[in-house]
Scaffold this active site. Sequence first.
Site, PDB file in Angstrom:
ATOM      1  N   SER A 288       0.824  -1.212   0.000  1.00  0.00           N
ATOM      2  CA  SER A 288       0.000   0.000   0.000  1.00  0.00           C
ATOM      3  C   SER A 288       0.859   1.263   0.000  1.00  0.00           C
ATOM      4  O   SER A 288       1.993   1.261   0.486  1.00  0.00           O
ATOM      5  CB  SER A 288      -0.915   0.022   1.232  1.00  0.00           C
ATOM      6  OG  SER A 288      -1.694  -1.149   1.287  1.00  0.00           O
TER       7      SER A 288
HETATM    8  N1  SAH Z   1      -0.788  -5.044   3.931  1.00  0.00           N
HETATM    9  C1  SAH Z   1      -0.025  -5.307   2.718  1.00  0.00           C
HETATM   10  C2  SAH Z   1      -0.827  -4.903   1.490  1.00  0.00           C
HETATM   11  C3  SAH Z   1      -1.031  -6.091   0.640  1.00  0.00           C
HETATM   12  S1  SAH Z   1      -2.168  -5.934  -0.695  1.00  0.00           S
HETATM   13  C4  SAH Z   1       1.331  -4.661   2.766  1.00  0.00           C
HETATM   14  O1  SAH Z   1       1.612  -3.909   3.716  1.00  0.00           O
HETATM   15  O2  SAH Z   1       2.153  -4.929   1.873  1.00  0.00           O
HETATM   16  C5  SAH Z   1      -3.460  -6.994  -0.148  1.00  0.00           C
HETATM   17  C6  SAH Z   1      -3.098  -8.419   0.132  1.00  0.00           C
HETATM   18  O3  SAH Z   1      -4.320  -9.077   0.514  1.00  0.00           O
HETATM   19  C7  SAH Z   1      -2.558  -9.221  -1.040  1.00  0.00           C
HETATM   20  O4  SAH Z   1      -1.313  -9.766  -0.681  1.00  0.00           O
HETATM   21  C8  SAH Z   1      -3.603 -10.309  -1.263  1.00  0.00           C
HETATM   22  O5  SAH Z   1      -3.065 -11.548  -1.678  1.00  0.00           O
HETATM   23  C9  SAH Z   1      -4.232 -10.408   0.099  1.00  0.00           C
HETATM   24  N2  SAH Z   1      -5.569 -11.014   0.153  1.00  0.00           N
HETATM   25  C10 SAH Z   1      -6.607 -10.839  -0.697  1.00  0.00           C
HETATM   26  N3  SAH Z   1      -7.672 -11.571  -0.295  1.00  0.00           N
HETATM   27  C11 SAH Z   1      -7.288 -12.213   0.844  1.00  0.00           C
HETATM   28  C12 SAH Z   1      -7.947 -13.118   1.743  1.00  0.00           C
HETATM   29  N4  SAH Z   1      -9.200 -13.533   1.568  1.00  0.00           N
HETATM   30  N5  SAH Z   1      -7.244 -13.560   2.805  1.00  0.00           N
HETATM   31  C13 SAH Z   1      -5.958 -13.189   3.025  1.00  0.00           C
HETATM   32  N6  SAH Z   1      -5.293 -12.330   2.221  1.00  0.00           N
HETATM   33  C14 SAH Z   1      -5.955 -11.857   1.143  1.00  0.00           C
END
Ligand code: SAH
Length: 216
Positions: A62
């Site tokens: 993000s």
């Molecule tokens: N918090 C992260 C942002 C990652 S983007 C950071 O600081 O880098 C969002 C993430 O959510 C992705 O890695 C994606 O694979 C994950 N995601 C999407 N749906 C999900 C679910 N149902 N359970 C767990 N993770 C999920």
Amino acid sequence: MTDYTIARRRMVEDQVIARGVRDQRVIDAMLRVPRHLFVPDALAAQAYSDFPLPIGERQTISQPYMVGVMSEALQLKDGDKVLEIGTGSGYQAAVLGLLARQVFSLERIPALARQARRTLDKCGFARINVRVTDGTFGWEEEAPFDGIVVTAGAPSIPPPYRAQLAIGGRLVIPVGDRLSQILVRVTRLSERDFREERLFGCRFVPLVGDHGWREE
Ligand code: SAH
């Protein structure tokens, strides 16, 4: 000071504080976590820029500002127990690790969880718990949580999240369609009562799972 330390300070001042994040604990945490270690090596020079970056598997770390406002919206205290859905790079989890006593983070894509685990260990966050699963069910065995933060966009609020909030606990989640969402904060006032606040517009990758979006 290294170039990264200078870039990080500038990021916090220009992108986070200048746009209204006031919580000193959040500011201090973002000054400490080495964000450049949470992005692919080839993108390290852009780690402190004002946008999300690709981390593989079509997912993103993000934008720094978004991490700041979401962390602030959680209103965490030292002793709190917090759950993150969407570990991704592990960066938000690391910031949470400096704001709460216990951090649990769920990621559905194994390769991302593995890489996040490696980075968190390298940066001294070995006590953050990462698990590979569909996070739309929350983490029932560890509930209740004082804070739950969802870093992917949901079509609606998965029911397990409300159920797994402690009384007084806060849930921060982007809710909307696949391309744009509203950041919503739900506070559990009592066993049965929840307050819901709409904070502002945002844009996250989709939350994919049983209580989320179907895989495309
Ligand atoms: N918090 C992260 C942002 C990652 S983007 C950071 O600081 O880098 C969002 C993430 O959510 C992705 O890695 C994606 O694979 C994950 N995601 C999407 N749906 C999900 C679910 N149902 N359970 C767990 N993770 C999920």
